[in-house]
Design an enzyme around this catalytic site. Structure first.
Site, PDB file in Angstrom:
ATOM      1  N   LYS A 260     -22.121  16.300  16.101  1.00  0.00           N
ATOM      2  CA  LYS A 260     -21.212  17.386  16.466  1.00  0.00           C
ATOM      3  C   LYS A 260     -21.946  18.714  16.561  1.00  0.00           C
ATOM      4  O   LYS A 260     -21.348  19.757  16.712  1.00  0.00           O
ATOM      5  CB  LYS A 260     -20.067  17.463  15.456  1.00  0.00           C
ATOM      6  N   ARG A 261     -23.244  18.669  16.469  1.00  0.00           N
ATOM      7  CA  ARG A 261     -24.022  19.878  16.725  1.00  0.00           C
ATOM      8  C   ARG A 261     -25.217  19.491  17.575  1.00  0.00           C
ATOM      9  O   ARG A 261     -25.506  18.308  17.738  1.00  0.00           O
ATOM     10  CB  ARG A 261     -24.461  20.541  15.427  1.00  0.00           C
TER      11      ARG A 261
END
Ligand code: GLU
Length: 509
Positions: A260-261
């Site tokens: 998610k990053r």
């Protein structure tokens, strides 16, 4: 009977505002939106914020901005309203309270008064005995008197689903088939927490039902919850929507689930958050085209298609349940393609906010700038991202004196020496003073003739002017750039460059 494709679907994107929107979430929203548009139905945005501990106040704006950027306008939801509102779960507490009471009254749910310590002790004991860990249903079968006493004690309670002790639950996923679970393995999950908030499972079922959702299209990670949701639909006597669990997106190495990053793999950075893609200068058109083909395929023979074409063809039943990694190079390629094919006036509007930030200029002025309008076609073929234009155009938005020549030898064309370069610059300056009209074609013709007359290759002859004007060895086309600058500015730069080179070669003025 009408096929699903003809029946208007009501679908929802139901994010929890716990962080920033990532590409996987955007793809889920996109597939919901596509199916709503394909069937002439509605796309609903519902905010699932019942987990107050994980709430992130920045998240909601980021979500909405990401959806709007891709053009996924919702028909019902926050900022929009609609007949099934409110669309933010924390504003629906009374509704949930009503339905949980209904479930308790029907005997499908019950209050459990166990404290956290009791639950911990229960788990420890199960562990010691080698039993599967989970709630042992101890408050499900207590007598009415015991229940009254617990209630009177003022202990906080949760509400749990009374899952059938026997049998199996079968849930169908449209693209994956049946999923079967033994009911005995579902240990009376919590539906309502002691803080008076429903859990995700309860709220999602109540809302999907009340909002008349026809298709639940969501990430694969929710598939294990589907049997429990089915039990809830059965307890209420409601019909369950069609389920479609989208394949997870794998990280660029193809191994785990996409982070998610942003991640760096083999020295290359891979973005993950939608706002990162926006800031990096991706076009929503390219992202739309790209993401539509992640888990679905428009046509193996046709990589580029419009929104309308995708809408016409998109059907949830054709989604491929197999996980795959994102083909990032394709996104970059598509972005360059959409930039090249864009109307230059439109591209100017898209570039303006990036250039304003990168060059410290005024965005509104750049949007109107005739100079930028002339420059856009010169760089359109050479950029893949909107963030790549600034260092090709910066020279055009500064005064002549701001162009520096820290390495004057760059002003010397290939195969020439300093003195020759100075005399070429001088001859060029004379040309620049006299050429009429001061336009690309005439400038080019005169400079070519001058190079020939001097017996110097055009590449070597033109090189000092390129560097003089832009301060760089690589620049947009030379004579177009001169025309954009105009006579006075071009001349000033050539004179400055000449002085810098003279200084360097030690020649007297
Ligand atoms: N709130 C859930 C999420 O954050 C939605 C799951 C669902 O669509 O049912 O992904």
């Amino acid at each position: 009977m009408m096929s699903d494709t003809q029946r208007p679907a009501r679908v929802r994107f139901a994010p929890s505002p716990t962080g920033f929107l990532h590409l996987g979430g955007l793809r889920t929203a996109l597939f919901n939106w596509l199916y709503a548009r394909h069937t002439g139905g509605q796309f609903i945005l519902r905010i699932e914020d019942t987990d107050q501990k994980r709430y992130n106040p920045e998240s909601l704006e980021d979500l909405k901005a990401g959806l709007r950027w891709l053009g996924l306008e919702w028909d019902e939801g926050p900022d929009k309203g609609g007949p099934y509102g409110p669309y933010i779960q924390s504003e629906r507490q009374e509704i949930y309270a009503h339905y949980i009471e209904q479930l308790i009254a029907a005997g499908h749910a019950y209050r459990c008064y166990c404290t956290a310590e009791e639950l911990d002790a229960m788990r420890e004991e199960q562990k010691a005995k080698g039993l599967p860990q989970g709630y042992d249903r101890r408050h499900r079968f207590i007598s009415a008197d015991e229940r009254a006493a617990l209630e009177a004690s003022g202990r906080p309670s949760v509400v749990r689903l009374a899952v059938p002790l026997e049998g199996t639950t079968v849930v169908n996923d449209l693209i994956r088939g049946d999923i079967e679970v033994e009911n005995s393995t579902i240990l009376d999950p919590v539906l309502f927490k002691s803080d008076g908030m429903p859990t995700y499972h309860f709220a999602v079922v109540v809302d999907d039902h009340l909002m008349e959702i026809t298709h639940v299209i969501r990430g694969e990670e929710w598939i294990s919850s589907a049997p429990l949701h089915k039990l809830l639909y059965e307890a209420f006597g409601w019909q369950m929507p069609v389920l479609v669990h989208l394949p997870v997106i794998l990280d660029p190495s193809g191994k785990g689930k996409m982070s998610k990053r942003k991640v760096v793999v083999a020295g290359k950075e891979y973005l993950a958050l939608v706002h990162e893609f926006m800031e990096a200068g991706y076009l929503p058109e390219a992202m739309f085209n790209f993401l539509t083909n992640v888990g679905w395929n428009y046509d193996p023979e046709q990589e580029v298609f419009t929104r309308e074409q995708a809408i016409a063809r998109f059907d949830v039943k054709d989604i491929n349940p197999t996980s795959a990694a994102l083909p990032y190079p394709k996104l970059e390629w598509l972005n360059g393609l959409y930039i090249r094919e864009m109307d230059p006036a439109e591209l100017q509007q898209r570039l303006a906010p990036f250039l304003a930030k990168q060059l410290g200029l005024d965005e509104a002025e750049l949007r109107q700038s005739p100079r930028l309008a002339k420059l856009v076609p010169l760089v359109q073929e050479r950029i893949k991202l909107l963030t790549e234009a600034w260092d090709k155009l910066d020279w055009a938005f500064v005064e002549a004196d701001a162009i520096r020549y820290p390495d004057p030898t760059l002003l010397i064309g290939k195969g020439l020496d300093g003195a020759q370069a100075v005399s070429i610059l001088r001859a060029g300056a004379a040309l620049l003073r006299s050429v009429e009209p001061f336009e690309t074609a005439t400038l080019e013709a005169e400079f070519r003739a001058a190079a020939e007359a001097a017996g110097v290759k055009v590449g070597s002859y033109f090189a000092p002017f390129r560097v003089a004007i832009t301060g760089r060895t690589v620049s947009p086309p030379l004579f177009e750039s001169m025309e954009v600058l105009g006579r006075a500015e071009t001349l000033a730069r050539v004179e400055n460059a000449t002085a810098a080179l003279q200084n360097h070669v030690g020649e007297k003025v």
